[in-house]
Design a protein around this motif. Structure first.
Motif: not given
Length: 251
Positions: A191-193, A198-199, A213-215
């Protein structure tokens, strides 16, 4: 007995041959009116090409009890009719059913053994009750209904500050993995904000993939599905989800 059920005399005659006393128990009802059962909602799949083919349908919850006539034949040899192995809901034989059949409903199953490759089949599932009969009739080839069980033992572990290693094992029910290998897809979500993202990555022929490259600090959910390497049929259901948050770097 055929006259007692009117338009279903052919199905009843077959049931009498196939099910014997069970059919008599059903037909002892004296009423000759009523609604026929709904057509069975049948789903067929091959969870281990070419060894394991199963058809299933739910037990109707608001219909009169029905008995089922379950037969199949090759399209070009319809005079040679075979019975599939019928398994009732809650039967002790349910251990024979592949994992793809998991459902909260009460399910009937029939097993179709030793089907031929590249061959058209016709399956007929007929429900018969004192009120009448209804049928599901369809044709298929094994190659069209291949659907492996989901991969198992999915593991996700950190590899550096922004990378994760995703590993899994093939579905245990898939036989002859050396001859008929599988390929895989990875789905990861976050979830982003408050907005779901999804990928879907793949296909991969190995059973491990490093994602980069994950956060850090963000929770991710991972699942894997399996498909026959040459693309026959469909991908499996997604595996059970695995959740992980990449640790933030220490300051």
């Amino acid at each position: 007995m055929a006259a007692a059920v009117g338009g279903v005399r052919v199905a009843v005659a077959l049931l009498m041959c196939v099910l014997g006393g069970q059919a008599l128990d059903l037909l002892r009802a004296t009423a000759t009116s009523g609604s026929p059962p709904s057509p069975p909602r049948v789903h067929c799949w091959c969870s281990s090409y070419p060894n394991t083919t199963v058809c299933s349908w739910p037990e109707p919850s608001h219909s009169p009890p029905a008995l089922y006539l379950t037969t199949y034949s090759e399209r070009h040899q319809q005079s040679v009719i075979k019975q599939c192995q019928l398994i009732q809901p809650g039967s002790s034989s349910s251990f024979m059913i592949p994992a793809s059949s998991s459902s909260s409903e009460q399910m009937w199953f029939c097993l179709l053994p030793n089907l031929k490759l590249l061959t058209d089949y016709i399956i007929n599932i007929t429900a018969v009750s004192p009120g009448g009969s209804s049928s599901y009739l369809a044709s298929f080839m094994l190659e069209e209904i291949v659907k492996p069980d989901p991969p198992v033992d999915v593991r996700v572990s950190p590899r550096g500050p922004r990378n994760l290693l995703v590993e899994w094992s093939p579905p245990p029910s898939w036989a002859n993995l050396d001859i008929l290998p599988l390929k895989y897809q990875i789905l990861y979500q976050w979830e982003n904000r408050g907005t779901p993202k999804s990928v879907n990555l793949g296909p991969f022929e190995s059973t491990k993939v490093e994602l980069k490259g994950l956060i850090p600090g963000r929770p991710y959910m991972f699942q894997v599905c399996a498909k026959e390497l040459l693309g026959l049929g469909r991908c499996s259901d997604w595996s059970s989800p695995v959740n992980i948050t990449i640790p933030r770097a220490k300051v």
